[in-house]
Design a protein around this motif. Structure first.
Motif, short mmCIF file in Angstrom:
data_model
loop_
_atom_site.label_atom_id
_atom_site.label_comp_id
_atom_site.label_asym_id
_atom_site.label_seq_id
_atom_site.Cartn_x
_atom_site.Cartn_y
_atom_site.Cartn_z
N TRP A 210 9.83 -0.28 -11.04
CA TRP A 210 10.29 0.34 -9.77
C TRP A 210 11.87 0.64 -10.12
CZ3 TRP A 210 13.67 -3.24 -7.35
CH2 TRP A 210 13.36 -4.47 -7.67
N LEU A 211 12.50 1.46 -9.37
CA LEU A 211 13.75 1.97 -9.42
C LEU A 211 14.40 1.66 -7.83
CD1 LEU A 211 11.91 4.04 -10.94
CD2 LEU A 211 14.00 4.85 -11.66
N ARG A 247 8.52 8.35 -4.72
CA ARG A 247 9.57 7.94 -3.69
C ARG A 247 9.26 7.27 -2.43
NH1 ARG A 247 14.64 10.25 -3.16
NH2 ARG A 247 16.10 9.00 -2.01
N VAL A 248 9.37 5.92 -2.26
CA VAL A 248 8.86 5.24 -1.16
C VAL A 248 10.20 4.80 -0.02
CG1 VAL A 248 6.93 4.22 -2.53
CG2 VAL A 248 9.18 3.05 -2.35
N HIS A 249 11.18 4.86 -0.47
CA HIS A 249 12.27 4.79 0.36
C HIS A 249 13.70 5.57 -0.14
CE1 HIS A 249 15.70 2.11 1.95
NE2 HIS A 249 14.63 1.67 2.76
N ARG A 250 14.75 5.59 0.89
CA ARG A 250 15.80 6.30 0.32
C ARG A 250 16.28 5.71 -1.04
NH1 ARG A 250 20.53 4.16 2.70
NH2 ARG A 250 20.32 2.69 4.24
N SER A 251 16.12 4.57 -1.18
CA SER A 251 16.78 3.78 -2.11
C SER A 251 15.75 3.09 -3.21
CB SER A 251 17.47 2.39 -1.63
OG SER A 251 18.40 2.75 -0.77
N VAL A 280 8.80 -4.34 -2.19
CA VAL A 280 9.85 -3.31 -2.15
C VAL A 280 9.60 -2.79 -0.64
CG1 VAL A 280 10.39 -2.83 -4.52
CG2 VAL A 280 8.63 -1.45 -3.27
N PRO A 281 10.40 -2.29 0.01
CA PRO A 281 10.15 -1.58 1.28
C PRO A 281 9.77 -0.33 1.29
CG PRO A 281 12.68 -1.44 0.64
CD PRO A 281 11.87 -2.47 -0.29
N TYR A 286 7.89 7.80 4.04
CA TYR A 286 7.23 8.11 3.10
C TYR A 286 5.85 7.14 2.68
CZ TYR A 286 11.74 9.24 0.92
OH TYR A 286 12.90 9.88 1.02
N ARG A 287 5.30 6.84 3.80
CA ARG A 287 4.31 5.88 3.89
C ARG A 287 3.01 6.51 3.78
NH1 ARG A 287 2.64 1.91 8.89
NH2 ARG A 287 0.36 1.53 8.45
N ASP A 288 2.84 7.62 4.58
CA ASP A 288 1.26 8.42 4.39
C ASP A 288 1.23 8.97 3.14
OD1 ASP A 288 1.01 7.74 7.12
OD2 ASP A 288 1.74 9.51 7.90
N ALA A 289 2.34 9.48 2.57
CA ALA A 289 2.28 10.19 1.37
C ALA A 289 1.77 9.33 0.26
CB ALA A 289 3.52 10.93 0.88
N LEU A 290 2.45 7.90 0.33
CA LEU A 290 2.16 6.81 -0.49
C LEU A 290 1.00 6.58 -0.58
CD1 LEU A 290 3.04 4.73 -3.02
CD2 LEU A 290 3.46 3.31 -1.16
#
Length: 297
Positions: A210-211, A247-251, A280-281, A286-290
């Motif tokens: 993860w990043l 991408r799952v979060h802005r960070s 990780v949050p 981004y939740r539905d796409a993940l």
């Protein structure tokens, strides 16, 4: 170029200790430095006053020195934020220098106002009155002193971060070869170069679990170790394989192969549990796409 395990056991233990205690070390350093300066300066100023026979009470030098030191200590977190937001790197030095100079002005103004307020309070408690003097000229005088201290603080912070990056290893994108065509795409790198204590290693992009965005860096998590890459999270996202990284979060960006489960939260966000044990949050954006990508209904 050598290709070997990126971290020796002793290095890993040292870095784990540093990651665990770094906040206490940083806070302790600045508190200790403030205390040493406050005591030493109070004593030397008092000795000078007695030597020349000036009419000041013994408690006054302590008030002068500690009022200054306490306010500077309270300003340290602000300087830390500013230097993380506008770090001193060659590539962005000219662009960030102006913000850091403005920061020195704000630092000095807040220092003077806070220092004078504490002194006036201390003098009032002793039944006296503190006179700062002619404000315009005194502000210029204090700024000329404060800017030196400000430069020292910024230098210490940047040096500390530089040492930490060298200890844990700093990642970079592979550049084009001196001759011939590159063996892999530079737009979508398959490997990253890590420099650590004078040695160089390669890590595969697919090994990144993860990043996480961290100021002007993005930390690449690989087998329990973080390697800072000088980039924005959006910049590195555009260069990663979209079939594997999401991408799952802005960070945060995660490797889909490392997702173990997704825990819904009452807020509408989610928490992603990864196979390496990390969590990780995931924001609702981004939740539905993940969930669709990992095949969760």
């Amino acid at each position: 170029m050598s290709i070997a395990p990126t971290t020796a056991p002793s290095d890993a233990a040292g870095l784990a200790w540093l990651r665990r205690w770094h906040r206490a070390i940083e806070i302790g350093f600045w508190i200790g430095l403030t205390a040493v300066n406050g005591i030493a300066n109070s004593v030397t100023v008092l000795m000078d006053i007695r030597r020349v026979g000036l009419d000041f009470a013994d408690w006054e030098p302590a008030v002068w020195e500690w009022s200054s030191g306490i306010v500077i200590l309270l300003l340290i977190p602000g300087v830390a934020w500013l230097t993380r937001r506008f770090p001193l790197h060659w590539g962005v030095l000219r662009r960030h220098l102006g913000w850091l100079l403005l920061g020195s002005v704000a630092f000095s103004l807040l220092h003077v106002v806070g220092m004078v307020a504490l002194r006036e309070l201390a003098y009032a408690m002793q039944g006296g009155n503190y006179d700062f003097g002619h404000w315009p000229s005194e502000l210029v005088y204090e700024y000329l002193k404060d800017v030196r201290g400000y430069i020292m603080i910024v230098s210490v912070m940047e040096s500390y971060r530089f040492i930490v990056r060298r200890l844990q290893g700093e990642a970079s994108l592979l550049g084009p070869p001196d001759e011939g065509e590159p063996v892999e795409s530079l737009d979508r790198p398959e490997r990253f170069l890590v420099r650590k204590l004078g040695r160089e290693f390669l890590i595969a992009a697919n090994d990144i679990e993860w990043l996480q965005a961290s100021g002007n860096y993005v930390n690449l998590r690989v087998r329990g170790h973080d390697y800072p890459l000088r980039s924005t999270i959006a910049g590195i996202e555009a260069r990663l394989d979209p079939e594997r990284f999401v991408r799952v979060h802005r960070s945060y960006i995660v490797n889909l192969g490392g997702v173990a489960s997704i825990e819904p939260l009452d807020s509408g966000d989610a928490r992603i549990h990864l196979r390496d044990g990390a969590a990780v949050p995931c924001s609702r954006t981004y939740r539905d796409a993940l969930r669709a990508r990992v095949g969760v209904a």
